[in-house]
Design a protein around this motif. Structure first.
Motif, PDB file in Angstrom:
ATOM      1  N   TRP A  82       0.845  -1.178   0.000  1.00 17.45           N
ATOM      2  CA  TRP A  82       0.000   0.000   0.000  1.00 17.45           C
ATOM      3  C   TRP A  82       0.887   1.237   0.000  1.00 17.45           C
ATOM      4  O   TRP A  82       1.907   1.280   0.689  1.00 17.45           O
ATOM      5  CB  TRP A  82      -0.887   0.039   1.244  1.00 17.45           C
ATOM      6  N   VAL A  83       0.495   2.239  -0.765  1.00 11.67           N
ATOM      7  CA  VAL A  83       1.216   3.506  -0.796  1.00 11.67           C
ATOM      8  C   VAL A  83       0.242   4.631  -0.490  1.00 11.67           C
ATOM      9  O   VAL A  83      -0.844   4.711  -1.059  1.00 11.67           O
ATOM     10  CB  VAL A  83       1.890   3.743  -2.164  1.00 11.67           C
ATOM     11  N   ARG A  84       0.658   5.508   0.418  1.00  9.20           N
ATOM     12  CA  ARG A  84      -0.159   6.653   0.803  1.00  9.20           C
ATOM     13  C   ARG A  84       0.650   7.928   0.588  1.00  9.20           C
ATOM     14  O   ARG A  84       1.848   7.956   0.812  1.00  9.20           O
ATOM     15  CB  ARG A  84      -0.564   6.561   2.282  1.00  9.20           C
ATOM     16  N   GLY A  85      -0.022   8.981   0.160  1.00  6.08           N
ATOM     17  CA  GLY A  85       0.630  10.276   0.054  1.00  6.08           C
ATOM     18  C   GLY A  85       1.009  10.682  -1.350  1.00  6.08           C
ATOM     19  O   GLY A  85       1.754  11.654  -1.526  1.00  6.08           O
ATOM     20  N   ALA A  86       0.519   9.982  -2.373  1.00  6.65           N
ATOM     21  CA  ALA A  86       0.818  10.341  -3.755  1.00  6.65           C
ATOM     22  C   ALA A  86      -0.235   9.732  -4.667  1.00  6.65           C
ATOM     23  O   ALA A  86      -0.952   8.803  -4.280  1.00  6.65           O
ATOM     24  CB  ALA A  86       2.208   9.872  -4.162  1.00  6.65           C
ATOM     25  N   GLU A  87      -0.327  10.250  -5.875  1.00  5.18           N
ATOM     26  CA  GLU A  87      -1.240   9.700  -6.857  1.00  5.18           C
ATOM     27  C   GLU A  87      -0.656   8.442  -7.476  1.00  5.18           C
ATOM     28  O   GLU A  87       0.568   8.306  -7.600  1.00  5.18           O
ATOM     29  CB  GLU A  87      -1.533  10.732  -7.946  1.00  5.18           C
ATOM     30  N   THR A  88      -1.518   7.551  -7.881  1.00  7.37           N
ATOM     31  CA  THR A  88      -1.060   6.248  -8.361  1.00  7.37           C
ATOM     32  C   THR A  88      -0.150   6.345  -9.578  1.00  7.37           C
ATOM     33  O   THR A  88       0.813   5.593  -9.697  1.00  7.37           O
ATOM     34  CB  THR A  88      -2.268   5.341  -8.679  1.00  7.37           C
ATOM     35  N   ASP A  89      -0.417   7.281 -10.498  1.00  2.41           N
ATOM     36  CA  ASP A  89       0.427   7.399 -11.687  1.00  2.41           C
ATOM     37  C   ASP A  89       1.861   7.750 -11.313  1.00  2.41           C
ATOM     38  O   ASP A  89       2.817   7.230 -11.896  1.00  2.41           O
ATOM     39  CB  ASP A  89      -0.134   8.452 -12.640  1.00  2.41           C
ATOM     40  N   ALA A  90       2.028   8.648 -10.354  1.00  2.00           N
ATOM     41  CA  ALA A  90       3.369   9.042  -9.927  1.00  2.00           C
ATOM     42  C   ALA A  90       4.094   7.879  -9.266  1.00  2.00           C
ATOM     43  O   ALA A  90       5.299   7.687  -9.442  1.00  2.00           O
ATOM     44  CB  ALA A  90       3.280  10.234  -8.959  1.00  2.00           C
ATOM     45  N   VAL A  94      -3.793  -2.334  -8.193  1.00  2.00           N
ATOM     46  CA  VAL A  94      -4.861  -3.327  -8.181  1.00  2.00           C
ATOM     47  C   VAL A  94      -6.050  -2.916  -7.314  1.00  2.00           C
ATOM     48  O   VAL A  94      -7.104  -3.528  -7.388  1.00  2.00           O
ATOM     49  CB  VAL A  94      -4.335  -4.703  -7.705  1.00  2.00           C
ATOM     50  N   ASP A  95      -5.873  -1.862  -6.488  1.00  2.46           N
ATOM     51  CA  ASP A  95      -6.994  -1.427  -5.656  1.00  2.46           C
ATOM     52  C   ASP A  95      -6.715  -0.018  -5.146  1.00  2.46           C
ATOM     53  O   ASP A  95      -5.559   0.431  -5.113  1.00  2.46           O
ATOM     54  CB  ASP A  95      -7.194  -2.385  -4.477  1.00  2.46           C
ATOM     55  N   CYS A  96      -7.764   0.673  -4.761  1.00  5.38           N
ATOM     56  CA  CYS A  96      -7.650   2.002  -4.175  1.00  5.38           C
ATOM     57  C   CYS A  96      -8.708   2.138  -3.099  1.00  5.38           C
ATOM     58  O   CYS A  96      -9.897   1.899  -3.351  1.00  5.38           O
ATOM     59  CB  CYS A  96      -7.827   3.089  -5.236  1.00  5.38           C
ATOM     60  N   VAL A  97      -8.292   2.504  -1.883  1.00  2.00           N
ATOM     61  CA  VAL A  97      -9.210   2.685  -0.767  1.00  2.00           C
ATOM     62  C   VAL A  97      -8.856   3.993  -0.068  1.00  2.00           C
ATOM     63  O   VAL A  97      -7.765   4.130   0.491  1.00  2.00           O
ATOM     64  CB  VAL A  97      -9.127   1.524   0.244  1.00  2.00           C
ATOM     65  N   ASP A  98      -9.775   4.964  -0.124  1.00  2.00           N
ATOM     66  CA  ASP A  98      -9.568   6.245   0.550  1.00  2.00           C
ATOM     67  C   ASP A  98      -8.203   6.847   0.232  1.00  2.00           C
ATOM     68  O   ASP A  98      -7.434   7.211   1.128  1.00  2.00           O
ATOM     69  CB  ASP A  98      -9.726   6.075   2.070  1.00  2.00           C
ATOM     70  N   SER A  99      -7.888   6.951  -1.045  1.00  2.00           N
ATOM     71  CA  SER A  99      -6.646   7.572  -1.529  1.00  2.00           C
ATOM     72  C   SER A  99      -5.393   6.781  -1.155  1.00  2.00           C
ATOM     73  O   SER A  99      -4.287   7.319  -1.181  1.00  2.00           O
ATOM     74  CB  SER A  99      -6.520   9.014  -1.005  1.00  2.00           C
ATOM     75  N   GLU A 100      -5.552   5.529  -0.781  1.00  2.00           N
ATOM     76  CA  GLU A 100      -4.412   4.643  -0.569  1.00  2.00           C
ATOM     77  C   GLU A 100      -4.443   3.599  -1.674  1.00  2.00           C
ATOM     78  O   GLU A 100      -5.485   3.030  -1.973  1.00  2.00           O
ATOM     79  CB  GLU A 100      -4.477   3.975   0.803  1.00  2.00           C
ATOM     80  N   TYR A 101      -3.283   3.328  -2.256  1.00  2.00           N
ATOM     81  CA  TYR A 101      -3.209   2.481  -3.439  1.00  2.00           C
ATOM     82  C   TYR A 101      -2.498   1.172  -3.133  1.00  2.00           C
ATOM     83  O   TYR A 101      -1.403   1.169  -2.552  1.00  2.00           O
ATOM     84  CB  TYR A 101      -2.480   3.214  -4.564  1.00  2.00           C
ATOM     85  N   LEU A 102      -3.144   0.080  -3.528  1.00  2.00           N
ATOM     86  CA  LEU A 102      -2.522  -1.232  -3.403  1.00  2.00           C
ATOM     87  C   LEU A 102      -1.884  -1.565  -4.748  1.00  2.00           C
ATOM     88  O   LEU A 102      -2.564  -1.578  -5.777  1.00  2.00           O
ATOM     89  CB  LEU A 102      -3.554  -2.299  -3.036  1.00  2.00           C
TER      90      LEU A 102
END
Length: 214
Positions: free
Chosen positions: A45-53, A70-78
């Motif tokens: 999971w990554v928090r603090g940036a947009e998925t494209d970046a 593969v997933d996005c929950v409340d601006s956190e990207y898996l």
């Protein structure tokens, strides 16, 4: 005897730490690492940036075969990242059958890993593997887990976050509140709250559903 160990590792010494060079404010939490015929595949999971970046930063790493959200929950990207086998790293050590990864969280300062081994020898073998492969991990804590019930395993901050989220209807459908509203009440960031809820839920599920299975 089962042993729990905590290790730290400099951010730039860990493969996933490459993201911090251009995105210093993100937090990366390793979800799991699975073996693959061509290497290992970490989900994180990554928090603090947009998925494209995020994808752009990892895609240029020579050890990455493929990366995708593969997933996005409340601006956190898996994200799922296929790693080539030629790049020996701590990721390979984390899939050893002798140890179980309990948590792994990375920031621009360092990574913190919590592992469970069936014995102290298993933890020692993990350290030896890292030493032999030039991975400078630092052991910061070593202890035998105490028999606690599920709620006792939660930290106070995890318990407060889960209770408040439940009382405000965050787990209802439709939701009665947002992650931001709860985070504002607790005076923490949405990223920190999301991490507390996720780790708290993981502890509850592990203790009440997984370990209680016949």
């Amino acid at each position: 005897m089962t042993t729990v160990a905590e290790f730290t590792l400099a951010a730039d010494e860990f493969p996933l730490g490459t993201v911090f060079s251009k995105l210093p404010n993100v937090t990366v939490q390793l979800e799991r690492v699975i073996p693959d015929a061509n290497g290992v595949v970490p989900y994180f999971w990554v928090r603090g940036a947009e998925t494209d970046a995020i994808v752009e930063q990892f895609a240029t790493h020579p050890g990455v075969r493929d990366i995708r959200a593969v997933d996005c929950v409340d601006s956190e990207y898996l994200l799922r990242c296929a790693w080539v086998s030629e790049y020996d790293s701590v990721l390979d050590a984390l899939i050893a059958p002798e140890v179980v990864l309990l948590s792994a969280i990375g920031t621009a300062e360092e990574w913190t890993f919590e592992l469970r081994g069936e014995s102290r020898e298993a933890i020692a073998e993990f350290r030896e593997y890292c030493h032999d492969h030039g991975i400078p991990v630092t052991l910061t804590e070593l202890h035998a887990p105490q028999p606690l019930d599920a709620t006792q395993r939660l930290t106070e901050s995890q318990r407060d976050a889960l209770v408040l989220a439940y009382e405000r209807g965050y787990f209802d459908s439709p939701r009665g509140t947002t992650l931001k509203e709860i985070a504002d009440d607790l005076e923490i960031s949405q990223q920190a709250l999301g991490a507390r809820l996720r780790r708290g839920n993981r502890q509850l599920i592990e203790q009440t559903l997984i370990k209680s299975r016949p």
